[in-house]
Design a protein around this motif. Structure first.
Motif, PDB file in Angstrom:
ATOM      1  N   TYR A 176      -2.556  28.306 -74.170  1.00  0.00           N
ATOM      2  CA  TYR A 176      -2.943  29.583 -73.593  1.00  0.00           C
ATOM      3  C   TYR A 176      -2.627  29.515 -72.097  1.00  0.00           C
ATOM      4  O   TYR A 176      -2.922  28.515 -71.447  1.00  0.00           O
ATOM      5  N   THR A 177      -2.021  30.557 -71.557  1.00  0.00           N
ATOM      6  CA  THR A 177      -1.664  30.558 -70.139  1.00  0.00           C
ATOM      7  C   THR A 177      -2.581  31.489 -69.360  1.00  0.00           C
ATOM      8  O   THR A 177      -3.036  32.504 -69.869  1.00  0.00           O
ATOM      9  N   ASP A 178      -2.834  31.123 -68.134  1.00  0.00           N
ATOM     10  CA  ASP A 178      -3.580  31.979 -67.226  1.00  0.00           C
ATOM     11  C   ASP A 178      -2.675  33.142 -66.852  1.00  0.00           C
ATOM     12  O   ASP A 178      -1.607  32.929 -66.284  1.00  0.00           O
ATOM     13  N   VAL A 179      -3.090  34.358 -67.158  1.00  0.00           N
ATOM     14  CA  VAL A 179      -2.220  35.519 -66.953  1.00  0.00           C
ATOM     15  C   VAL A 179      -1.922  35.781 -65.482  1.00  0.00           C
ATOM     16  O   VAL A 179      -1.001  36.508 -65.168  1.00  0.00           O
ATOM     17  N   THR A 236      -0.967  33.436 -63.468  1.00  0.00           N
ATOM     18  CA  THR A 236      -0.112  32.334 -63.052  1.00  0.00           C
ATOM     19  C   THR A 236       1.359  32.708 -63.177  1.00  0.00           C
ATOM     20  O   THR A 236       1.768  33.324 -64.143  1.00  0.00           O
ATOM     21  N   SER A 237       2.152  32.289 -62.196  1.00  0.00           N
ATOM     22  CA  SER A 237       3.599  32.411 -62.332  1.00  0.00           C
ATOM     23  C   SER A 237       4.088  31.152 -63.034  1.00  0.00           C
ATOM     24  O   SER A 237       3.368  30.168 -63.121  1.00  0.00           O
ATOM     25  N   PHE A 238       5.296  31.160 -63.515  1.00  0.00           N
ATOM     26  CA  PHE A 238       5.800  29.983 -64.201  1.00  0.00           C
ATOM     27  C   PHE A 238       6.381  28.949 -63.237  1.00  0.00           C
ATOM     28  O   PHE A 238       6.888  27.929 -63.654  1.00  0.00           O
ATOM     29  N   GLU A 239       6.277  29.185 -61.938  1.00  0.00           N
ATOM     30  CA  GLU A 239       6.609  28.151 -60.961  1.00  0.00           C
ATOM     31  C   GLU A 239       5.513  27.087 -60.964  1.00  0.00           C
ATOM     32  O   GLU A 239       5.757  25.923 -60.714  1.00  0.00           O
ATOM     33  N   SER A 240       4.304  27.514 -61.205  1.00  0.00           N
ATOM     34  CA  SER A 240       3.136  26.652 -61.305  1.00  0.00           C
ATOM     35  C   SER A 240       2.222  27.312 -62.321  1.00  0.00           C
ATOM     36  O   SER A 240       1.906  28.487 -62.183  1.00  0.00           O
ATOM     37  N   VAL A 241       1.791  26.582 -63.336  1.00  0.00           N
ATOM     38  CA  VAL A 241       1.083  27.237 -64.428  1.00  0.00           C
ATOM     39  C   VAL A 241      -0.162  26.465 -64.843  1.00  0.00           C
ATOM     40  O   VAL A 241      -0.175  25.235 -64.855  1.00  0.00           O
ATOM     41  N   TRP A 246      -2.949  21.771 -65.357  1.00  0.00           N
ATOM     42  CA  TRP A 246      -1.940  22.356 -64.476  1.00  0.00           C
ATOM     43  C   TRP A 246      -0.646  21.572 -64.608  1.00  0.00           C
ATOM     44  O   TRP A 246      -0.636  20.357 -64.805  1.00  0.00           O
ATOM     45  N   THR A 247       0.476  22.290 -64.487  1.00  0.00           N
ATOM     46  CA  THR A 247       1.788  21.657 -64.416  1.00  0.00           C
ATOM     47  C   THR A 247       2.757  22.627 -63.749  1.00  0.00           C
ATOM     48  O   THR A 247       2.416  23.774 -63.456  1.00  0.00           O
ATOM     49  N   ASN A 248       3.961  22.156 -63.502  1.00  0.00           N
ATOM     50  CA  ASN A 248       5.037  23.030 -63.049  1.00  0.00           C
ATOM     51  C   ASN A 248       6.361  22.475 -63.556  1.00  0.00           C
ATOM     52  O   ASN A 248       6.378  21.444 -64.232  1.00  0.00           O
ATOM     53  N   LYS A 249       7.453  23.125 -63.229  1.00  0.00           N
ATOM     54  CA  LYS A 249       8.748  22.721 -63.775  1.00  0.00           C
ATOM     55  C   LYS A 249       9.173  21.339 -63.302  1.00  0.00           C
ATOM     56  O   LYS A 249       9.929  20.659 -63.970  1.00  0.00           O
TER      57      LYS A 249
END
Length: 74
Positions: A13-16, A18-23, A34-37
């Motif tokens: 489930y993603t925090d709405v 959040t951008s996908f640069e940091s999620v 938390w993670t990012n690319k």
């Protein structure tokens, strides 16, 4: 719908907000992490100050200093 599916690790489930640069992601196995690319497949749980490294069939828990088998079922 804020659910995403990873072919090896299952549903998150993603925090709405959040951008996908940091999620921020939630899973039954890890709770909120938390993670990012740049860091994925490393996940960080700020509540427990725990880092995890995901692999197919399990993950490494750096606080426990051990591999844990998991099917990542939600």
């Amino acid at each position: 719908n804020a659910w995403i599916f990873h072919t090896e690790f299952g549903w998150f489930y993603t925090d709405v907000t959040t951008s996908f640069e940091s999620v921020w992601l939630w899973s039954e196995t890890f709770g909120w992490v938390w993670t990012n690319k740049d860091y994925f497949p490393y996940l960080y749980n700020s509540y427990t100050s725990t880092w995890f490294y995901l692999t197919k069939g399990g993950y490494y828990d750096f606080n426990l200093d051990q591999w844990v088998a998991s099917d990542f079922s939600i």
